[in-house]
Each structure stands twice: as C-alpha cells, then as structure tokens.
Design a protein around this motif. Structure first.
Motif, short mmCIF file in Angstrom:
data_model
loop_
_atom_site.label_atom_id
_atom_site.label_comp_id
_atom_site.label_asym_id
_atom_site.label_seq_id
_atom_site.Cartn_x
_atom_site.Cartn_y
_atom_site.Cartn_z
N LEU A 152 3.99 8.95 -8.08
CA LEU A 152 4.22 8.40 -6.74
C LEU A 152 4.88 7.04 -6.84
O LEU A 152 4.56 6.24 -7.71
N SER A 153 5.80 6.78 -5.92
CA SER A 153 6.40 5.45 -5.82
C SER A 153 6.45 5.05 -4.35
O SER A 153 6.59 5.89 -3.47
N LEU A 154 6.33 3.76 -4.11
CA LEU A 154 6.33 3.22 -2.76
C LEU A 154 7.72 2.72 -2.41
O LEU A 154 8.31 1.92 -3.14
N ILE A 155 8.25 3.21 -1.31
CA ILE A 155 9.54 2.74 -0.81
C ILE A 155 9.22 1.85 0.39
O ILE A 155 8.83 2.33 1.45
N ASP A 156 9.37 0.56 0.19
CA ASP A 156 8.96 -0.43 1.18
C ASP A 156 10.02 -1.54 1.25
O ASP A 156 9.81 -2.65 0.76
N PRO A 157 11.19 -1.24 1.85
CA PRO A 157 12.30 -2.21 1.83
C PRO A 157 11.97 -3.55 2.48
O PRO A 157 12.55 -4.56 2.11
N GLU A 158 11.05 -3.57 3.44
CA GLU A 158 10.70 -4.83 4.11
C GLU A 158 9.53 -5.54 3.43
O GLU A 158 9.07 -6.57 3.90
N ASN A 159 9.03 -4.97 2.34
CA ASN A 159 7.92 -5.53 1.55
C ASN A 159 6.69 -5.82 2.42
O ASN A 159 6.00 -6.81 2.24
N ILE A 208 3.15 0.70 14.11
CA ILE A 208 2.28 0.72 12.95
C ILE A 208 3.13 0.42 11.73
O ILE A 208 4.16 1.05 11.50
N ASP A 209 2.73 -0.60 10.94
CA ASP A 209 3.46 -0.89 9.71
C ASP A 209 3.42 0.35 8.83
O ASP A 209 2.37 0.98 8.66
N ASN A 210 4.57 0.71 8.27
CA ASN A 210 4.61 1.90 7.43
C ASN A 210 5.67 1.77 6.37
O ASN A 210 6.58 0.96 6.47
N ALA A 211 5.51 2.56 5.34
CA ALA A 211 6.47 2.68 4.25
C ALA A 211 6.45 4.15 3.83
O ALA A 211 5.69 4.94 4.39
N ILE A 212 7.26 4.50 2.88
CA ILE A 212 7.32 5.87 2.41
C ILE A 212 6.71 5.96 1.02
O ILE A 212 7.02 5.13 0.15
N ILE A 213 5.86 6.95 0.82
CA ILE A 213 5.32 7.23 -0.51
C ILE A 213 6.04 8.48 -0.99
O ILE A 213 5.96 9.53 -0.36
#
Length: 92
Positions: free
Chosen positions: A18-25, A5-10
């Motif tokens: 809140l900020s989105l941590i999404d190194p792979e964009n 499942i595609d995921n990132a960290i909030i």
C-alpha cells in the motif's frame, strides 16, 4: 457552506503493498488511516452537507431502514433526483 472530508488515496500495487497518494500532504503527520470507497466518501460528504443545510425533504416519511440497505439509497428514499444530487456535487 460545503463541508469537505479530508481525504487521500490509498493505492495497492500488484504485490499488495500500500502507498498513500496525498499531494496536499494533509496526512503527513498521521500514523493510521481508514480506507473508504470513493463513492461512499462522496455519499457521506453529501449527507453531511444536506444535514448542515437542513435540506432533507422527508426524514419523517422514511420509516424503518433495513440494516443491509446501503447509505446511498437514502437520497432516493428522501426523494432526491439525479439532478438534485448532481447540483449538490457541484458544490465541491
């Protein structure tokens, strides 16, 4: 075949922003997000992979599952040991 499942960290800072941590964009073009606890996300991924492999041991023996029972308990009820789950996690 492992399903991911595609995921990132909030992340929430001390002020509640809140900020989105999404190194792979992966979510670069998305306007809305859903937050799921990390352990729940891993459980969902494991369940999906087990379904795709048709790897469940005893679905018919589960019987009724109470609404207040966490989804994580399905692995225990299906007869999986910690070692079984650890082996499934190695696929990620």
């Amino acid at each position: 075949m492992a399903y991911k499942i595609d995921n990132a960290i909030i992340k929430k800072d001390k002020d509640g922003n809140l900020s989105l941590i999404d190194p792979e964009n992966v979510f670069g073009d998305e306007d809305a997000f859903i937050a799921v606890k990390s352990d729940d996300l891993i459980t969902i991924q494991l369940l999906i992979n087990s379904i795709l492999k048709n790897d469940f041991k005893s679905w018919r023996e589960l019987g009724p599952i109470p609404d207040n029972e966490p989804i994580k308990s399905l692995f225990v009820r299906l007869g999986y040991s910690r070692e079984d789950i650890a082996n499934m996690l190695k696929e990620f």
